[in-house]
Write a protein that holds these residues in place. Structure first.
Motif, short mmCIF file in Angstrom:
data_model
loop_
_atom_site.label_atom_id
_atom_site.label_comp_id
_atom_site.label_asym_id
_atom_site.label_seq_id
_atom_site.Cartn_x
_atom_site.Cartn_y
_atom_site.Cartn_z
N ALA A 194 -3.85 -2.24 0.17
CA ALA A 194 -4.00 -3.56 -0.41
C ALA A 194 -2.67 -4.21 -0.28
N ARG A 238 0.69 -1.25 0.00
CA ARG A 238 0.00 0.00 0.00
C ARG A 238 0.71 1.28 0.00
N ALA A 268 -4.10 -10.32 1.61
CA ALA A 268 -5.07 -9.24 1.41
C ALA A 268 -6.43 -9.60 1.99
N GLU A 320 -9.09 -6.60 8.24
CA GLU A 320 -8.45 -5.48 8.92
C GLU A 320 -7.98 -5.84 10.32
N SER A 325 -9.57 -5.27 0.10
CA SER A 325 -9.34 -4.15 1.03
C SER A 325 -10.49 -3.16 1.07
#
Length: 320
Positions: free
Chosen positions: A300, A3, A123, A127, A42
């Motif tokens: 991501a 990212r 990925a 979270e 994501s």
């Protein structure tokens, strides 16, 4: 390649002498890297993250109704169809024929295919798990030798710089888009957002190296020491370095587009709230591009050059 990179800025000037490739050629790399799958994984968390950018800015004083509008706008803005066209265009502009050939060879190999599978799996961790990995709460067995390799891979992919660049530019895009959508002068908002972002960039980058190394170590926990050495050799080659730059430029362009779309959607929503809520626009956070209360996580998380060719070419060509 996680990212979110100064290389995005440098890529154009560094390689200006080399011709860019066409969209169809870039689409093959896009597919081989499984960028669509990684970014899509994501997107679910992005509305909550954008809401946090607004809610934790104490100068903004957004109401619950306005924060609900932020969430709704982010859901409309952070979509794969918004991401793909600018991402694919940036990828094409930052590649050349020689790099495409070397990258395709690498990505089509056994190591490349296993690496892309690991990238996609990382990925899709979610979270909560990604936060645990980056904080060191969730780890994979390692050795000093492997840790040194992971550190070199993190530096070679410019993952910390890329993550911060995407985080800041996305925040700026949201702020500017909000200004445009709400009828404000976007220039002043852009200047404040840029100033705020640049003032915190160095600190954010320094704080992200170790979390990104942890994430790479976890993502590639199934790769052998020999695999990691071969991966690093590719990343440090001229073709690998340009591939990293093009990949990060692609990610940056896609997230910028989603940020701007979110901002435009939000501006329109705030305008609609104006009748019931006087002067909602004066609460647009001037420092949204550089929130200080938390570090960004990878938008991501492709830990390094991905690989296995996904199914069909991107549906939305112009189109991680």
């Amino acid at each position: 390649m996680f990212r979110f990179v100064v290389l995005m800025v440098l890529a154009g000037s560094l390689y200006a002498a080399e011709p860019a490739v066409d969209i169809d050629t870039a689409a093959k790399i896009y597919q081989a890297a499984a960028i669509r799958e990684q970014v899509r994984a994501s997107l679910e968390s992005m509305p909550a993250q954008i809401r946090q950018l607004f809610s934790r800015d104490v100068s903004a004083h957004f109401s619950e109704q306005q924060l609900a509008a932020v969430t709704a706008a982010a859901k409309r803005g952070f979509r794969i169809d918004v991401f793909e066209a600018p991402a694919l265009s940036a990828l094409a502009q930052n590649l050349d024929a020689a790099t495409v050939s070397k990258a395709q060879e690498f990505l089509a190999g056994d190591l490349g295919r296993r690496m892309v599978a690991a990238d996609v799996a990382a990925a899709e961790l979610g979270e909560a798990n990604i936060d645990k990995i980056m904080s060191g709460e969730l780890t994979a067995p390692s050795t000093p030798k492997r840790d040194a390799l992971f550190s070199k891979i993190e530096r070679a992919t410019h993952s910390a710089e890329s993550t911060v660049q995407i985080f800041l530019s996305m925040g700026e895009a949201v702020a500017v888009g909000t200004a445009i959508g709400s009828g404000m002068d976007p220039k002043g908002v852009a200047e404040r957002a840029l100033k705020s972002g640049e003032s915190g960039r160095a600190e954010l980058e320094a704080s992200m190296h170790e979390p990104m190394r942890r994430f790479i170590a976890y993502a590639y926990r199934g790769l052998s020491d020999s695999d990691l050495k071969h991966l690093l050799a590719f990343l440090e080659s001229p073709a690998g370095a340009r591939y990293v730059a093009a990949y990060n430029a692609s990610m940056g362009a896609g997230y910028d587009a989603m940020g701007k779309r979110t901002g435009e959607e939000l501006g329109e929503s705030l305008r609609e709230l104006a009748q019931a809520q006087p002067d909602p626009f004066e609460n647009v956070p001037p420092g949204i591009a550089a929130p200080r209360s938390a570090s960004p996580g990878p938008p991501a998380p492709p830990a390094a050059p991905p690989a296995a060719a996904p199914d069909a070419p991107p549906a939305e060509a112009p189109r991680n």
